[in-house]
Design a protein around this motif. Structure first.
Motif, short mmCIF file in Angstrom:
data_model
loop_
_atom_site.label_atom_id
_atom_site.label_comp_id
_atom_site.label_asym_id
_atom_site.label_seq_id
_atom_site.Cartn_x
_atom_site.Cartn_y
_atom_site.Cartn_z
N GLY A 226 0.19 2.21 -6.08
CA GLY A 226 0.77 1.39 -7.29
C GLY A 226 1.71 2.08 -7.91
N GLY A 227 2.78 1.14 -8.58
CA GLY A 227 3.91 1.82 -9.11
C GLY A 227 4.31 0.90 -10.09
N TYR A 228 5.06 1.06 -11.20
CA TYR A 228 5.92 0.59 -12.29
C TYR A 228 7.10 1.11 -12.61
CZ TYR A 228 6.02 -2.74 -15.95
OH TYR A 228 6.70 -3.91 -16.64
N HIS A 229 8.33 0.24 -12.64
CA HIS A 229 9.56 0.65 -12.95
C HIS A 229 9.89 0.00 -14.56
CE1 HIS A 229 13.85 1.41 -11.67
NE2 HIS A 229 13.92 1.58 -12.90
N PHE A 230 9.64 1.24 -15.34
CA PHE A 230 9.76 0.81 -16.77
C PHE A 230 11.25 0.32 -17.26
CE2 PHE A 230 6.23 3.36 -16.56
CZ PHE A 230 5.03 2.44 -17.26
N ASP A 231 11.63 -0.42 -18.26
CA ASP A 231 12.77 -0.79 -18.78
C ASP A 231 13.62 0.33 -19.03
OD1 ASP A 231 12.03 -3.55 -18.20
OD2 ASP A 231 11.57 -3.59 -20.67
N ASN A 232 13.12 1.44 -19.44
CA ASN A 232 14.08 2.68 -19.87
C ASN A 232 14.48 3.58 -18.59
OD1 ASN A 232 11.77 3.89 -19.10
ND2 ASN A 232 11.27 5.05 -21.02
N GLY A 233 14.05 2.97 -17.41
CA GLY A 233 14.26 3.84 -16.10
C GLY A 233 13.24 4.85 -15.62
N LEU A 234 12.23 4.87 -16.35
CA LEU A 234 11.08 5.68 -15.77
C LEU A 234 10.31 4.96 -14.81
CD1 LEU A 234 9.31 8.17 -16.30
CD2 LEU A 234 7.82 6.73 -17.78
N VAL A 235 9.95 5.43 -13.64
CA VAL A 235 9.40 4.98 -12.56
C VAL A 235 8.10 5.92 -12.39
CG1 VAL A 235 9.23 4.49 -9.98
CG2 VAL A 235 11.32 4.33 -11.46
N ALA A 236 6.82 5.34 -12.46
CA ALA A 236 5.65 5.87 -12.50
C ALA A 236 4.97 5.44 -11.01
CB ALA A 236 4.97 5.72 -13.54
N GLU A 237 4.16 6.14 -10.32
CA GLU A 237 3.64 5.95 -8.99
C GLU A 237 2.35 6.81 -8.88
OE1 GLU A 237 4.88 4.72 -4.33
OE2 GLU A 237 6.28 5.88 -5.70
N ALA A 238 1.32 6.04 -8.35
CA ALA A 238 0.17 6.77 -7.91
C ALA A 238 -0.27 6.37 -6.67
CB ALA A 238 -0.95 6.57 -8.91
N GLN A 239 -0.91 7.27 -5.76
CA GLN A 239 -1.66 6.94 -4.32
C GLN A 239 -2.92 7.63 -4.49
OE1 GLN A 239 0.88 9.20 -4.46
NE2 GLN A 239 2.82 8.08 -4.78
N VAL A 240 -3.94 7.04 -3.66
CA VAL A 240 -5.02 7.68 -3.27
C VAL A 240 -5.30 7.34 -1.85
CG1 VAL A 240 -7.70 7.43 -3.71
CG2 VAL A 240 -6.04 7.20 -5.59
N LEU A 241 -5.55 8.21 -0.91
CA LEU A 241 -5.95 7.86 0.46
C LEU A 241 -7.38 8.78 0.71
CD1 LEU A 241 -5.47 6.60 3.18
CD2 LEU A 241 -4.15 8.71 3.65
N ARG A 242 -8.29 8.13 1.02
CA ARG A 242 -9.41 8.85 1.39
C ARG A 242 -10.22 8.06 2.76
NH1 ARG A 242 -13.87 11.54 -1.35
NH2 ARG A 242 -15.73 11.22 -0.46
N ALA A 243 -10.48 9.09 3.63
CA ALA A 243 -11.36 8.57 4.76
C ALA A 243 -12.59 9.46 5.15
CB ALA A 243 -10.15 8.98 5.89
N ASN A 244 -13.71 8.95 5.16
CA ASN A 244 -14.88 9.38 5.58
C ASN A 244 -15.20 9.23 7.03
OD1 ASN A 244 -14.84 8.75 2.47
ND2 ASN A 244 -16.83 9.62 2.54
N SER A 245 -15.66 10.07 7.74
CA SER A 245 -15.80 10.31 9.23
C SER A 245 -17.23 10.68 9.42
CB SER A 245 -14.52 10.85 9.74
OG SER A 245 -14.68 12.15 9.76
N LYS A 246 -17.71 10.18 10.46
CA LYS A 246 -18.62 10.70 11.66
C LYS A 246 -18.43 10.98 12.85
CE LYS A 246 -22.43 8.65 8.46
NZ LYS A 246 -23.55 7.89 8.26
#
Length: 607
Positions: A226-246
């Motif tokens: 997810g991310g957001y582009h603020f009116d002042n030009g700041l761009v914030a973004e975050a990611q999560v990737l998780r894989a559980n395996s057997k």
């Protein structure tokens, strides 16, 4: 604030680039900045989500097979240990990033490609050649960066289901969307494979056991972005990737025959512009590679590693044709294991700088980096690349770069094995390339030579020491063309990765094929698309001594795929792998899938 840096970067990068009517594809891995894929001075391959879907790929091995300069070794099917070799270098000479965050095990030094969920991938950028002067340790053979799905636009649900041979049942569901300033994507995926017997070994060879059973693989993954582009030009973004395996494999009470694993990447970034031509990026992230082994359900061992990183990068445009980059990286590696290592943590701090410029038909890239590692001290690497546009459709490139690979925790501190006096492995690489675009399509040809010194080998007592050297030479070719409305994609790899010192001097490095060729053809018949690919590899040896009994024969695989879009939202796909039922091995005694049939039903709501 009006921001024009990206436009300046692209303007500089695409000066005298190959003219075409479509917008240039933009990548970031080759320079850590936005740049046209056609104009980059590196040898690159970009794999898009559309290409992954059309391959009907279920694993990273499916996705990467046939990439120029890249060969793969797999230990017995889905979920089993998978090694990726770039330009003949070792598997731990490939740097792997997910959304800018370095992944991989600090104990083994390699990324668990077999556990990376293909369903979560938006695109992959593969850069061949040394990139240590931008990224630090491991980037001797090149860099593979995986980008997860971002989303955006109208609220869009998606789902897919795959069923096929070897008890394969895969499913996924996702939701993406966004507005004028924000975006998000969420997706869950599950993969189940009953599998086949992974190893045909015996008590004295292969996996050193005889377990003629089906070795299955099961994984569940979650991707959030997810991310957001603020009116002042700041761009914030975050990611999560998780894989559980057997994963089930053929093993003993010492190594186990079952494993539970976790691959996790968490990251975030802030991008803003203090001045009109100055772009600043702050990125923080953490990756985990965790594995717990069992033998017939009983606990055996645990190896968990974590890598935390922080990056500060500044890109300053000077006019329309010059870009300066400067920044700093910090990385901390930690080991939590049932095996007691002498040390369980180390830090690495680095500063780096880069210049990119265009002067008429000439393009230049120069970069340098200084790493200060808590274990082995300081190390400096550099790179210089040059491009000359022979015409609007043809360009000549040349480059030289140095790189290094820091010893792993296993090599340094594993009880009874490691040596804390090991030095980093060092490399020097030179490359020339020619690329162009003609009436039928685009093509490229690259030749390289890499010399590695202080290569970590083994002494007479099988302890790791810096005794070996190696010379890696090769030629890579790529062609994307269209002939009589048929899409043709061809890659060719010719390589000679040889040891040049030690008791195996003159012998090939193990598990790397010396030749590889992929030819893919596809055609659209309205709502129906058909495709076929032929992939072949030459000989390889399973050991460094190249003994006759360890020689693995070359092989060829013929695959057929088809898809039918029976509505704008629904797509039915079918894939027949290994049509000729070829029996082959990429690691001695470890089986590979024979003929297999798979069907996939995809749903993607239209925006």
């Amino acid at each position: 604030m009006q921001y024009k840096l990206s436009a300046a970067i692209l303007c500089a990068a695409t000066s005298h680039a190959f003219a075409e009517n479509t917008l240039p594809e933009v990548l970031v891995t080759a320079t850590r900045t936005e740049q046209s894929a056609d104009a980059t001075l590196a040898s690159v391959t970009v794999i898009t989500r559309e290409q992954i879907d059309r391959l009907q790929a279920q694993s990273m091995q499916d996705v990467l097979r046939g990439v120029a300069g890249l060969t793969i070794s797999n230990n017995g099917g889905a979920g089993k240990a998978t090694s990726v070799f770039l330009r003949g270098s070792n598997a731990d000479h490939v740097l792997v990033l997910v959304d800018g965050i370095k992944i991989g095990s600090a104990t083994t030094g390699t990324a668990s490609f077999q556990d990376i969920p293909v369903a979560q991938i938006e695109r992959i950028e593969i850069v061949r050649g040394p990139r240590a002067s931008l990224y630090g340790s491991e980037a001797i053979g090149g860099v593979i960066q995986i980008f997860t799905k971002k989303g955006g636009g109208a609220l869009t649900p998606s789902a897919s289901f795959t069923a096929g041979s070897y008890g394969t049942y895969n499913s996924s569901a996702g939701l993406s969307g966004g507005g004028e300033q924000g975006w998000f994507n969420a997706k869950v995926n599950q993969q189940n494979v009953r599998g086949f017997n992974a190893c045909r070994g015996s008590l004295v060879a292969g996996c050193f056991v005889n377990e003629p059973d089906k070795d299955g693989y099961h994984t569940t993954s979650l991707g959030l972005n997810g991310g957001y582009h603020f009116d002042n030009g700041l761009v914030a973004e975050a990611q999560v990737l998780r894989a559980n395996s057997k994963n089930q494999y053929d093993g003993s009470r010492f190594a186990g025959n079952q494993a539970e694993g976790v691959q996790q990447v968490v990251g975030g970034s802030l991008k803003f512009s203090p001045m009109q031509d100055w772009k600043m990026t702050l990125r923080a992230g953490s990756s985990q590679d965790n594995s717990t082994a069992f033998f017939n359900g009983l606990y055996n061992s645990r190896f968990n590693t974590q890598r935390d990183s922080l990056t500060w990068q500044n890109d300053v445009a000077v006019g329309d044709s010059h870009l300066l980059t400067a920044g700093a990286d910090y990385q901390n590696d930690r080991v939590d294991s049932s095996t007691l290592y002498a040390k369980t943590t180390r830090n690495n701090q680095a500063v780096f700088g880069q210049y990119q410029g265009g002067f008429g038909a000439h393009s230049v890239q120069a970069n340098a980096r200084r790493d200060d590692n808590q274990q082995f001290g300081g190390h400096t690497t550099g790179g210089l690349s040059y491009g000359y546009a022979l015409s609007d459709a043809t360009r000549l490139t040349a480059s030289y770069g140095t790189a290094f690979k820091a010893p792993t925790f296993n090599q340094l501190y594993y009880p009874g094995f490691g040596s804390a006096t090991l030095r980093p492995e060092l490399s020097r690489s030179a490359e020339v390339g020619l690329a162009g675009r003609g009436v039928l399509g685009k093509w490229s040809l690259n030749a390289y030579q890499t010399d590695i010194t202080d290569l970590i080998g083994f002494d007479a007592f099988f302890n790791p020491v810096n005794i070996n050297t190696a010379r890696l030479t090769g030629v890579e070719g790529q062609l994307k063309a269209q002939l009589a409305e048929w899409d043709i994609n061809t890659t060719l790899t010719l390589q000679d990765p040889r040891q040049t010192s030690g008791r195996n001097s003159g012998k090939l490095l193990n598990r790397r094929a010396t030749e590889a060729l992929r030819i893919e053809v596809a055609h659209d018949f309205g709502a129906i698309r058909v495709a076929s690919s032929l992939y072949g590899e030459g000989r390889r040896y399973d050991d460094l001594a190249n003994t006759a009994g360890k020689k693995l024969a070359g092989y060829g695989l013929l695959d057929i795929r088809a898809e039918y879009r029976f509505s704008p939202e629904w797509l039915l796909q079918g894939r027949l792998d290994n049509l000729l039922d070829k029996q082959y091995e990429t690691a001695q005694f470890f089986n590979q899938a024979r003929r297999g049939l798979y069907f996939t039903l995809n749903y993607q709501a239209k925006q």
